[in-house]
Write a protein that holds these residues in place. Structure first.
Motif, short mmCIF file in Angstrom:
data_model
loop_
_atom_site.label_atom_id
_atom_site.label_comp_id
_atom_site.label_asym_id
_atom_site.label_seq_id
_atom_site.Cartn_x
_atom_site.Cartn_y
_atom_site.Cartn_z
N LEU A 30 0.82 -1.20 0.00
CA LEU A 30 0.00 0.00 0.00
C LEU A 30 0.87 1.26 0.00
CD1 LEU A 30 -2.77 1.37 0.17
CD2 LEU A 30 -2.65 1.14 2.67
N LEU A 31 1.94 1.24 0.78
CA LEU A 31 2.84 2.40 0.84
C LEU A 31 3.43 2.70 -0.53
CD1 LEU A 31 4.38 4.55 2.46
CD2 LEU A 31 6.12 2.81 2.94
N ILE A 32 3.90 1.67 -1.22
CA ILE A 32 4.49 1.87 -2.55
C ILE A 32 3.43 2.35 -3.53
CG2 ILE A 32 5.51 0.66 -4.52
CD1 ILE A 32 7.02 -1.07 -2.52
N ALA A 33 2.22 1.75 -3.45
CA ALA A 33 1.14 2.16 -4.36
C ALA A 33 0.79 3.63 -4.15
CB ALA A 33 -0.08 1.28 -4.12
N LEU A 34 0.75 4.09 -2.90
CA LEU A 34 0.41 5.48 -2.63
C LEU A 34 1.55 6.43 -3.00
CD1 LEU A 34 -1.48 5.14 0.79
CD2 LEU A 34 -2.45 5.44 -1.50
N LEU A 35 2.79 6.01 -2.77
CA LEU A 35 3.93 6.84 -3.14
C LEU A 35 3.97 7.09 -4.64
CD1 LEU A 35 6.79 5.44 -0.85
CD2 LEU A 35 5.68 7.67 -0.69
N LEU A 36 3.53 6.12 -5.41
CA LEU A 36 3.51 6.28 -6.86
C LEU A 36 2.21 6.92 -7.35
CD1 LEU A 36 5.04 2.82 -7.87
CD2 LEU A 36 6.14 5.05 -8.07
#
Length: 460
Positions: A30-36
């Motif tokens: 989720l963190l990577i998805a939101l960062l992108l």
């Protein structure tokens, strides 16, 4: 770039030893998805195109609500008993899934059948190929015959395609699923011959009559299907146009689905859900985490596609190639809509919902069938993978899955295009030759591998 980076994370991070452990955690995904995804959303909002973000978020919520409801309700249904996990029974299992996928949706069919399929094959060592063909057939190619089968077709229905029009695609549905089932039978025959005799004996000795636990969830499943078909949701087009009625603001469909899922989870058979099905939230959390990044980062990708579309060489074959190729990398529902609207601008008769019918056929086939080429082409793909991972089935990586798809699925689709879409004699001949080659490969594989039970009987 954010979209390609998102795909790269999904494909690469699980393979790197230093990152694979962290990637398994949904909060990291989720963190990577939101960062992108969030920077892309802010870029569009600041640039004055906030409606693109709103559309993407609404479609994401609708998408996740449907998957969540089907995941929860199907998790309360347990096919008790145990049939012999031989190639014939497994093929019948997948064939049944291909039929019901068009009527309860590919997500509903996949979530309903993947756990019983894995339970039936629990004694077997070689199970990965069975999960792969479940994705090919049940989670994708089976859902062609009605707008309920796959989200792209439902979006076409909302845009004026008659509900019964997709029934006319039955020859392509039958061809693709039949060839895949024959291919699977041959492949399963090969692996069944490599199973340990003691595992086969254990599987044979544990046969018990079939039955269904949690039957009330079948009613809940029917309610969800009816809600998808008939209940309204937020109508963002009417809202933006400024003439929205009261119900256009209310997500009635999603409220019904989430209510049914809540009732199923709180009142259903707890043993069937948590003991028999070993229900866990991990698979749906993984899909929710990854797809928020996919939905946001693919906004500029779809915008760019819309800009270059008028310059593309468009005909029946290229509509299939473009729709199918992009449906395998972008989510197939928005890709279908993009090419549907593009085809509307081209005109032509005979037309269905304003789209030249041969073009609509190619767009529909590309969106539904090619969603199976990668894990991210269609929502159920990742869910089936996650369920299989949760019970210890070693599933291929993103790239490994694509290799398997190009080995078994893509040649079948190429043959289908040559026979049913391409309008030339040489293409028809090529398609028939390729089909013959696929069937011959299956026949030779079957002849090369004997049933281990038959081998044991012959030895005795």
């Amino acid at each position: 770039m954010p979209f390609v980076t998102m795909l790269g994370c999904i494909a690469v991070l699980p393979l790197i030893e230093a990152t694979s452990h962290y990637w398994e955690k949904q909060r990291v995904q989720l963190l990577i998805a939101l960062l992108l995804g969030v920077p892309v959303a802010l870029w569009f909002i600041i640039g004055g195109d906030s409606s693109a973000v709103v559309h993407a978020l609404i479609e994401y919520v609708q998408f996740i609500c449907l998957l969540l409801a089907l995941f929860v309700v199907s998790g309360g249904i347990f096919l008790k008993g145990d049939i012999q996990a031989n190639p014939r029974n497994n093929t019948i299992f997948l064939g049944f899934g291909a039929v019901i996928a068009s009527f309860i949706g590919t997500t509903g069919a996949a979530m309903l059948l993947i756990r019983p399929l894995l339970n039936t094959n629990a004694e077997r060592k070689f199970r990965t190929h069975t999960v792969l063909f479940c994705i090919f057939i049940v989670a994708n190619c089976g859902g062609l015959l009605t707008p309920l089968g796959d989200p792209p077709l439902f979006l076409g229905f909302l845009r004026g395609v008659p509900f019964t029009w997709t029934f006319g695609l039955w020859p392509m549905w039958l061809f693709v699923n039949a060839v895949l089932l024959v291919t699977y039978y041959a492949l399963d025959k090969k692996f069944y011959a490599q199973e340990r005799p003691e595992d086969v004996a254990l599987d044979t000795s544990s046969i018990t009559p079939l039955g269904v636990k949690g039957r009330v969830n079948l009613i809940y499943l029917a309610i969800i299907v009816a809600a998808v078909a008939f209940a309204p949701s937020i109508d963002i087009h009417n809202i933006e146009a400024g003439h929205a009625a009261f119900l256009d603001w209310i997500p009635v469909r999603e409220i019904i689905m989430l209510t049914v899922a809540t009732v199923s989870f709180t009142t259903g058979d707890k043993v069937a859900r948590f003991v028999d099905n070993n229900f866990k939230w991990g698979p749906i959390l993984e899909v929710a985490a990854l797809f928020i990044g996919i939905f946001l980062t693919m906004i500029p990708a779809l915008k760019y596609l819309g800009q270059i579309a008028p310059n593309l060489p468009l005909n029946e074959v290229t509509f299939f190639i473009f729709t199918g190729g992009l449906s395998s990398m972008l989510d197939n529902a928005p890709t279908y809509v993009t090419f549907f609207e593009m085809a509307r601008e081209l005109g032509g008769e005979p037309a269905v919902a304003g789209v030249f019918e041969p073009y609509l056929v190619a767009i529909s086939l590309g969106a539904v069938f090619c969603g199976a080429i990668t894990y991210i082409g269609n929502g159920p793909n990742f869910m089936v993978k996650a369920v299989a991972d949760s019970v210890g089935v070693k599933m291929p990586s993103f790239g490994g899955y694509v290799v398997q798809a190009f080995t078994y699925l893509v040649p079948t689709l190429v043959a289908m295009v040559c026979i049913f879409i391409a309008d030339s004699t040489w293409a028809l001949v090529l398609g028939l030759v390729l089909t013959l080659g696929l069937l011959l490969r299956a026949v030779l594989a079957v002849r090369a591998h004997d049933d281990p039970v038959e081998q044991e009987s012959a030895a005795d």
